[in-house]
Motif scaffolding. Structure first.
Motif, PDB file in Angstrom:
ATOM      1  N   LEU C 228      50.367 -10.883  29.709  1.00  0.00           N
ATOM      2  CA  LEU C 228      50.845 -11.961  30.350  1.00  0.00           C
ATOM      3  C   LEU C 228      49.693 -12.322  31.605  1.00  0.00           C
ATOM      4  N   SER C 229      49.530 -13.545  31.936  1.00  0.00           N
ATOM      5  CA  SER C 229      48.489 -13.854  32.814  1.00  0.00           C
ATOM      6  C   SER C 229      49.046 -13.511  34.192  1.00  0.00           C
ATOM      7  N   PRO C 230      48.085 -13.111  34.968  1.00  0.00           N
ATOM      8  CA  PRO C 230      48.227 -12.574  36.143  1.00  0.00           C
ATOM      9  C   PRO C 230      49.383 -13.309  37.213  1.00  0.00           C
ATOM     10  N   ARG C 232      51.814 -15.297  36.029  1.00  0.00           N
ATOM     11  CA  ARG C 232      53.056 -14.922  35.495  1.00  0.00           C
ATOM     12  C   ARG C 232      53.466 -13.531  36.044  1.00  0.00           C
ATOM     13  N   VAL C 236      56.453 -14.226  38.639  1.00  0.00           N
ATOM     14  CA  VAL C 236      57.624 -13.907  38.064  1.00  0.00           C
ATOM     15  C   VAL C 236      58.134 -12.651  38.087  1.00  0.00           C
ATOM     16  N   HIS C 237      57.568 -11.636  37.631  1.00  0.00           N
ATOM     17  CA  HIS C 237      57.874 -10.427  37.508  1.00  0.00           C
ATOM     18  C   HIS C 237      57.944  -9.710  38.888  1.00  0.00           C
ATOM     19  N   ILE C 238      56.865 -10.090  39.556  1.00  0.00           N
ATOM     20  CA  ILE C 238      56.956  -9.271  41.100  1.00  0.00           C
ATOM     21  C   ILE C 238      57.726 -10.038  41.832  1.00  0.00           C
ATOM     22  N   LYS C 240      60.238 -12.116  41.822  1.00  0.00           N
ATOM     23  CA  LYS C 240      61.524 -11.946  41.521  1.00  0.00           C
ATOM     24  C   LYS C 240      62.275 -10.926  42.127  1.00  0.00           C
ATOM     25  N   ASN C 241      61.500  -9.985  42.058  1.00  0.00           N
ATOM     26  CA  ASN C 241      62.016  -8.575  42.582  1.00  0.00           C
ATOM     27  C   ASN C 241      61.814  -8.549  44.057  1.00  0.00           C
TER      28      ASN C 241
END
Lengths: 296, 324, 324
Positions: C228-230, C232, C236-238, C240-241
């Motif tokens: 994934l691109s940095p 994203r 998204v991953h970081i 959203k948490n």
């Protein structure tokens, strides 16, 4: 013999670790200076700002560096009453510090005792005390202080009382958490097995081991108390006008600020700022030094 | 036939405040298409760091300081981050040790799968979803269409590892790095996952690097084995050679400490001591402080010996004969 | 889930009841209710009439019942100063405060999250350190002082922004709002920034800590391993948490922000509830004080309840557990 005297005691280790941060040392130095200035305000200040006979209303709102009618220089200007700002600030600082430190210490006593009781006796005692703590902490400090002062009216004692009521819960929660851990250690078990009276176990055995984190909290709470007192006084709910703290001095100058007479508010503000920041510098580093979790 | 991956003299060092940690120090091995390489070592031996070095996920203070990682002849160490990203998850994939931590807890499975599709293929959402569903079916997850809408915490550990494997295999990679993927699972699930991965890789001709500390896991799976100790490969060769005729005292010790190889009632053999701190590694053979065969000569750099073709070991005192 | 909400509502109403007792005790027992509730200008006959009317000669528990009954019917007395029902008075000032507090909370997200992301991704950079030091100041400086400095710089010295008042307002849903006009926005800029400083520091620190923690998580590493691109991975991953704790804390802070608006409104002469309560305290307009306290307590309890429910909806782990 010298080998023994050079041995590392916990206190020595603490001092050397604390001294490792220049910033914290600087903060401590500044705070000590401020405290001394406040304590010896009578000797340092060129004027007693509470003595109306010394004030000359003709000297009102003079900018910094002006000469007074009596011939001495108003280093930081004067306020609307013709009061020397420098003297006013020193006396104001004294009240701010006294209220801040006094309330923090008193709150520490109340909070620590209740926190220890909760941890030591558990069950009902614990549940009741912690419920009150939770309720108290779910309301912001300013609101609680506002409620108390609105009901009780304003005086120095009521401000201290309000600050104590605002702050004790924080101590109680933290002390309880620490004491819960300590309580399960062997030395407490041993003391319990010796059938020592619970007061002795609580204050002679449990309390000393809760002290380091307690010191950190107390430092931070002093800064908070000073800021909150200043805020309350600024709002006109704190100390009475006859004993102006830094917050009240700032409030007095506020109306003149828009017309460019900045010094009446500005310098007490700077004094307040330096006081709070210096305490926080010390507190921040104390937390790093005394917090065992951060150590390997 | 050229190797899918050839690692030559790889060095990955971590520049920490306490000093330089040589996590991977002069490591070489290669894997061919459809082959399984078992990378074996205790925790802290640098085997995981080797895996992350290959896929280009070494974060500061770590850095690749030397050597080359040739993927189909191209040096990955010299590739730009952008080009590396196109290979990552596409041609080279990785699965991790702890399936409970591998999937993002707040994103649905379909999000985590389709984003991996979109990262490498220009396609519609519906197609990405279809691919995700097929991949889930392939790794043996029942009713994949429904499971796509679930969150990771609704899966068991074994199921989560299957999802991770499905994600890794979405683009049929040429190389799969499996970093102890069965360690955190129940023994029965371990065997299932093991069989699953083996089948999938042989079906697609994927080269597999299986990182583990457990020789018994790798014994039936690997074609080749590389044993790592303190950041170095101390012995490498065909699986049968290494397992049946280990040469390095450390490999000997490892094999000896597998319970099933000991006779019943006999004391379990163990390697004395602990893995040394990589911070203050003395020169010479790193294993010498725990080695029963060590002599003063071990304080020098050990030579590479080749007891049989393709089977090498770095030791002054290679052991002859069969495994313990 | 439904029974859980019911239980929370039951708890909330219990706390509310407890607070009415405290306020009642505060006003009627510690203070003298005759002084507090009757205008000081009333003459003797009027006094006696009001005392009888309000039941102040009745036993304490009956007085409390009267008070509670009045509160339930929205009757908390009339303001001495404005001669209006206290609740109506406060209701009229509420939009100004809410507008200010909500803007401040939104601002703290707009500034706090990007700054925290940056400080978390570049913890050792110069700018990262500056941001963290700034956040310490944001925590420890008394907000009224910062407000004064803002006025001194932007209103007095530079003359860019108006120092006091709400400016031009426009009607929406029968209420006057400042954020609908340019002039109103200009008036709101400084107070809202002032009020948000504490929350900015809070959000910033939460975000930074969240980024630091998430970066070490396997699921972030796995997301990167998917290619994934940095952007994203971070957004998204970081993110959203991180959003879960940040929204929860900010939601809880909305109540504090409304309470702290007392200070900001006094500094900037913003005509909201906070300014009203301070003025009321200064002229001893006690019905207004009581009404304000009851209102804000009610508001607090409602906010805490809503945030609790929202939190469970936001976090899939909690949401699905409570459903089951």
């Amino acid at each position: 013999m010298s080998a023994i005297s050079a041995e590392e005691t916990p206190f020595r280790r603490f001092v050397s670790e604390f001294a490792a941060s220049k910033l914290a040392l600087f903060g401590l130095f500044v705070f000590v200076l401020i405290a001394l200035a406040a304590i010896f305000a009578n000797w340092i200040g060129p004027q007693n700002p509470y003595d109306l006979a010394q004030l000359d209303i003709m000297d009102g709102r003079l900018p910094p560096g002006s000469k007074s009618a009596a011939g001495y220089t108003y280093l930081l200007g004067t306020d609307d009453q013709g009061r020397d700002m420098f003297s006013g600030m020193l006396f104001g600082l004294r009240i701010s510090l006294a209220v801040g430190v006094g309330s923090a210490l008193f709150a520490a006593c109340v909070g620590t005792t209740l926190g220890l009781l909760a941890a030591f006796f558990g069950r009902r005692t614990d549940a009741v005390i912690m419920r009150i703590v939770d309720l108290q902490l779910s309301f912001p400090a300013i609101l609680v202080a506002l409620m108390i002062l609105a009901v009780l009216g304003k005086s120095v004692m009521n401000v201290v009382l309000a600050l104590v009521i605002v702050e004790w819960a924080g101590y109680a929660r933290n002390v309880r958490a620490i004491a819960m851990v300590e309580r399960k250690r062997e030395y407490i078990e041993a003391a319990t097995c010796l059938a020592l009276p619970w007061r002795r176990i609580m204050f002679r055995h449990l309390l000393p081991n809760c002290l380091p984190p307690l010191i950190v909290i107390a430092t931070q709470q002093v800064a908070r108390a000073i800021a909150l007192e200043a805020t309350l006084s600024f709002l006109g709910l704190g100390v009475p006008i006859t004993e102006p703290s830094l917050g009240l001095l700032i409030a007095n100058g506020y109306q003149y600020m828009l017309s460019g007479k900045y010094w009446i508010s500005f310098y007490p503000g700077i004094a307040l700022l330096i006081t709070i920041v210096s305490i926080n510098l010390v507190g921040d580093h104390l937390r790093d030094v005394l917090n065992p979790r951060l150590k390997r | 036939m050229s190797a899918t991956l050839e690692v030559r003299n790889l060095r990955t060092h971590f520049f920490t405040r306490a000093g330089v940690v040589k996590a991977v120090d002069d490591v070489s091995f290669s894997v061919e298409r459809g082959q399984v390489l078992g990378l074996v070592g205790e925790s802290g031996s640098g085997k995981s760091v080797t895996g992350f070095s290959i896929i280009g996920l070494i974060d500061p203070p770590g850095r690749l300081t030397g050597g080359s990682i040739l993927y189909q002849g191209e040096d990955l160490a010299k590739l730009s981050e952008r080009d590396m990203r196109h290979l990552r998850g596409n041609r080279i994939a990785m699965i991790f040790q702890d399936p409970m931590m591998t999937l993002n807890p707040v994103l649905r499975i379909d999000t985590q799968m389709t984003e991996a599709v979109h990262a490498h293929v220009k396609t519609t959402n519906a197609d990405a979803r279809a691919r995700a569903r097929d991949a889930l079916g392939m790794v043996g997850i029942p009713s994949p269409e429904e499971r796509l809408n679930a969150y990771p915490h609704q899966f068991s550990g074994g199921m989560r590892q299957r999802v991770a494997i499905a994600i890794a295999l979405l683009h049929n990679p040429d190389l799969l790095i499996a970093d102890e993927p069965t360690t955190a699972l129940d023994v029965t699930i371990q065997a299932q996952i093991l069989a699953e991965v083996q089948k999938l890789t042989t079906d697609h001709g994927t080269a597999l690097i299986w990182i583990t500390h457990d020789l018994s896991v790798i014994a039936g799976l690997a074609d080749r084995i590389a044993v790592m100790y303190a950041g170095r490969v101390v012995e490498t060769g065909e699986a049968t050679d290494v397992l049946d005729h280990p040469v390095h005292p450390y490999t000997h010790g490892l094999i000896g400490s597998v319970p099933s190889r000991n006779k019943r009632g006999e004391r379990l053999r163990q390697i004395p001591g602990m893995t040394p701190s990589l911070l203050s590694l003395p020169p010479g053979c790193a294993f010498r402080t725990r080695c029963t065969h060590a002599t003063s000569v071990c304080e020098q750099e050990p030579p590479t010996s080749e007891p049989s073709p393709g089977h090498t070991a770095r030791c002054f005192h290679p052991i002859e004969g069969n495994a313990p | 889930m439904f029974t859980w909400i019911l239980r929370r509502m039951f708890q909330a109403s219990f706390v509310l009841l407890a607070m009415t007792v405290i306020v009642f005790v505060g006003v009627h027992v510690i203070g003298n209710p005759v002084d507090i509730l009757i205008s000081p200008e009333a003459d003797q006959a009027e006094r006696a009439k009001i005392i009888a009317e309000m039941g102040l000669d009745q036993p304490l528990w009956r007085q409390y019942a009267y008070f509670l009954n009045g509160a339930l019917h929205g009757d908390l007395g009339r303001s001495f100063v404005f001669n209006e029902p206290a609740l109506k008075l406060i209701g009229g000032r509420m939009p100004a405060t809410l507008e200010l507090a909500v803007t401040a909370v939104l601002m703290s997200m707009c500034f706090g999250i990007p700054l925290g992301l940056y400080a978390g991704l570049k913890p050792n950079g110069f700018l990262g350190r500056v941001i963290m030091t700034g956040s310490i100041l944001g925590f420890s400086l008394p907000s009224f002082w910062v407000g004064l400095m803002l006025i001194m710089v932007f209103a007095v010295q530079l003359g860019w922004l108006p120092s006091t008042g709400r400016g031009e307002t426009a009607m929406l849903f029968g209420v006057r709002w400042s954020f609908l006009t340019w002039d109103g926005l200009r008036h709101m800029a400084m107070p809202a920034l002032n009020l948000s400083l504490f929350n900015i520091s809070l959000v910033l620190r939460l975000t930074r800590a969240g980024v630091r923690e998430n970066l070490t998580m396997d699921y972030v590493k796995f997301a990167r391993a998917k290619g994934l691109s940095p952007a994203r991975v971070i957004f998204v991953h970081i993110l959203k948490n991180i959003m879960i704790p940040v929204t929860t804390v900010l939601g809880l802070e909305l109540g504090s922000t409304i309470a702290f608006a007392v200070v900001t409104e006094s500094v900037f002469a913003w005509p909201g509830m906070g300014k009203l309560i301070i003025d009321s305290i200064n002229v001893l307009d006690r019905p207004v004080i009581v009404a304000y306290l009851m209102m804000i307590v009610l508001m607090f309890i409602t906010i805490n309840l809503v945030v609790d429910i929202l939190y469970t909806m936001l976090d899939p782990r909690v949401r699905l557990e409570t459903k089951a």
